[in-house]
Design an enzyme around this catalytic site. Structure first.
Site, short mmCIF file in Angstrom:
data_model
loop_
_atom_site.label_atom_id
_atom_site.label_comp_id
_atom_site.label_asym_id
_atom_site.label_seq_id
_atom_site.Cartn_x
_atom_site.Cartn_y
_atom_site.Cartn_z
N GLU A 81 3.97 -10.32 -2.49
CA GLU A 81 4.91 -9.40 -1.82
C GLU A 81 6.16 -9.19 -2.68
OE1 GLU A 81 5.38 -11.10 2.13
OE2 GLU A 81 3.65 -9.97 2.81
N GLU B 170 -3.96 -9.79 2.82
CA GLU B 170 -3.42 -10.44 4.00
C GLU B 170 -3.49 -9.49 5.19
OE1 GLU B 170 0.45 -12.29 3.92
OE2 GLU B 170 0.17 -12.95 1.85
C1 BG6 Z 1 3.36 -12.59 4.47
C2 BG6 Z 1 3.41 -13.73 3.48
O1 BG6 Z 1 4.64 -12.01 4.53
O2 BG6 Z 1 3.13 -12.85 5.80
C3 BG6 Z 1 2.79 -15.02 3.97
O3 BG6 Z 1 2.86 -13.37 2.25
C4 BG6 Z 1 3.10 -15.21 5.43
O4 BG6 Z 1 3.24 -16.06 3.16
C5 BG6 Z 1 2.51 -14.05 6.21
O5 BG6 Z 1 2.68 -16.42 5.93
C6 BG6 Z 1 2.65 -14.16 7.71
O6 BG6 Z 1 3.98 -14.38 8.06
P1 BG6 Z 1 4.39 -15.60 8.95
O7 BG6 Z 1 5.85 -15.60 8.98
O8 BG6 Z 1 3.77 -15.37 10.27
O9 BG6 Z 1 3.84 -16.82 8.28
#
Ligand code: BG6
Length: 505
Positions: free
Chosen positions: A203, A391
């Protein structure tokens, strides 16, 4: 058949949230090791120490707000009376064989993980790499190879070595370019033949909102952030060049945080706001994947009198060695408006107002059934490069039922909608998509809140928000559902579970 037979189905993780073993095998500290746990309504804190007076304390880690993450004269430090979720996380370090075995059972074709930079170069600028750290990832990749799983490796996922943050103000310094390229070439040479797919910075656009997380920047300003982003772009281009020289089969991708942005009203002022906010994200892809600085950003820097420490060669590199593919995270959409009093919405880095048409999880993240089709089309139309969803997923406070199982029908429903939308982008719109790795495939620590209870996994890990638990692994219902999805290469997204899962239940 909707998806190519080589479509890379799998799951994603990051060392700082999953690996643990924070000092094992000669690892140095990274920026995430000084972040405490928080909650949905409570920010994580950065702990610090004044090296002269010995005074200690902590500062709330406010995205978007502060210019310094720790007070003047102090440095981020691990304190003995604090709890840090990254230190053990869900202990992939000691469970990697079991975990990769579970991924293989689901039929994973790909596993996204990050190498913790400080495990290889404990201070970031060391002359020699740490052999024990290199050997650890050898074991991991050998295990993947044994199961026919293709690793997708992020080189830097919120894990800048802490010493680089303290001694150089992280990516604000151009010195980081050489340190990073040395680290990248070390691991790419070592794992040649074992790892084909690489991502440089997780990101990368997080630099805009949380430069300490994205680049170990302790003291920031608009100019410092612009410089840090520029340094990461140049480093990425140099890594693309190096990777192709080390092994022409290697592919290096960009990784962008992306969420479609909707205007709350039809008021043209809202459309302009959407455009401006999208520019602040797309800038990062325009440079790293598109190969050049867009005019809107050049003009912004002129207006704000931001001057970069750059060279003409930087721009040649950016153009010549742009990313081979564009990967991105996408969880839901966001809504913005110029109109007041329409209720705030939540998210890690994106903020906005509530979408009246969509439900959210307990952390306020939207569940948007069309999000992936929109995201894939927008990004493909803009760059015409292969895409990879690295993701996507939903955080939920999963409960263990009386039968000892985790019946996560809400997760299955979310994934059904999202995969349907992804499939439409491929079959109806013809987007070139390399793979899909669901975030947090085995429960891990939340990056935004530091909580354990914000779980994403197909596999439950027995660990709570205070660091208690056996770390035992238990497949959830979604484990069997995803196994069926992969076995059918994305054809069968129905929620009927296969015979094996029924037997296991
Ligand atoms: C993304 C990141 O922003 O979202 C991850 O690359 C992160 O590292 C994921 O875990 C989900 O966000 P969160 O805050 O729910 O863990």
């Amino acid at each position: 058949m909707a998806f190519d037979k080589n479509f890379l189905w799998g799951g994603a993780t990051a060392a700082n949230q999953y690996e643990g073993g924070y000092l094992d095998g000669g690892k140095g500290l990274s920026t995430s090791d000084v972040l405490t746990a928080g909650a949905h309504d409570k920010r994580r804190r950065v702990t610090w120490k004044n090296p002269t007076t010995g005074e200690t304390g902590s500062t709330s880690f406010d995205f978007l707000k502060s210019q310094r993450v720790v007070p003047e004269g102090t440095v981020p430090a691990v304190l003995s009376d604090e709890y840090y979720p990254s230190h053990v996380a869900t202990d992939f370090y000691h469970h990697y064989k079991e975990d990769i075995g579970l991924m293989a059972e689901m039929g994973f074709k790909a596993f996204r993980l990050s190498i913790n930079w400080a495990r290889i170069f404990p201070n970031g600028d060391d002359a020699e790499p740490n052999e024990e750290g290199l050997a650890f990832y050898d074991h991991v990749f050998d295990e993947c190879q044994k199961h026919g799983i293709e690793p997708l490796v992020t080189l830097s996922h919120y894990e800048t070595p802490l010493a680089l943050a303290i001694n150089y103000n992280g990516w604000a310094s151009r010195r980081l370019i050489d340190f990073f390229v040395k680290y990248a070439t070390t691991v790419m040479t070592r794992y040649k033949g074992k790892v084909k797919y690489w991502l440089t910075f997780n990101e990368i656009n997080v630099m805009e909102m949380a430069p300490f997380m994205g680049g170990g920047v302790i003291a920031s300003s608009p100019e410092i952030k612009a410089q840090a982003a520029h340094n990461q772009f140049v480093a990425s281009a140099k890594v693309v060049k190096a990777a192709h020289e080390i092994d022409p089969a290697m592919k290096v991708g960009q990784m962008l945080a992306y969420g479609p942005l909707y205007a709350y009203t039809a008021d043209p002022a809202d459309q302009l706001l959407v455009m401006k906010q999208m520019q602040s994200s797309m800038f990062y892809a325009d440079v790293q994947t598109g190969g050049h600085y867009p005019q809107y950003r050049i003009k912004k820097y002129e207006r704000e009198d931001i001057k970069l420490d750059d060279t003409p060669e930087d721009y040649e590199l950016l153009e010549k060695y742009s990313a081979d593919f564009l990967s991105f995270s996408c969880y839901g959409s966001n809504v913005v408006t110029t109109h007041k009093d329409v209720g705030e919405a939540a998210g890690n880095f994106m903020t906005g107002v509530k979408n009246p048409y969509l439900k959210t999880n307990a952390w306020g993240w939207t569940i948007d059934p069309d999000v992936l089709r929109l995201a894939l089309n927008t990004l493909y139309d803009r760059y015409h490069k292969p895409l990879w969803i690295v993701e996507n997923g939903i955080g939920w406070d999963d409960q263990i039922s009386a039968d000892g199982k985790i019946h996560d029908s809400y997760r299955i429903e979310y994934l059904q909608q999202n995969l349907n939308s992804m499939r439409d982008a491929v079959t109806i719109d013809g987007v070139d998509l390399m793979g899909y790795t669901m975030w947090g495939c085995i429960d891990l620590v939340s990056a935004g809140t530091g909580e354990m209870k914000k779980r994403y996994g197909f596999v439950y890990v027995d660990r709570d928000d205070n660091g208690n638990g056996t770390l035992d692994r238990t497949p959830k219902d979604s484990f069997y559902w995803y196994k069926k999805v992969i076995a059918s290469n994305g054809e069968d997204l129905t929620d009927s579970l296969n015979a094996e899962s029924v037997a296991a239940k």
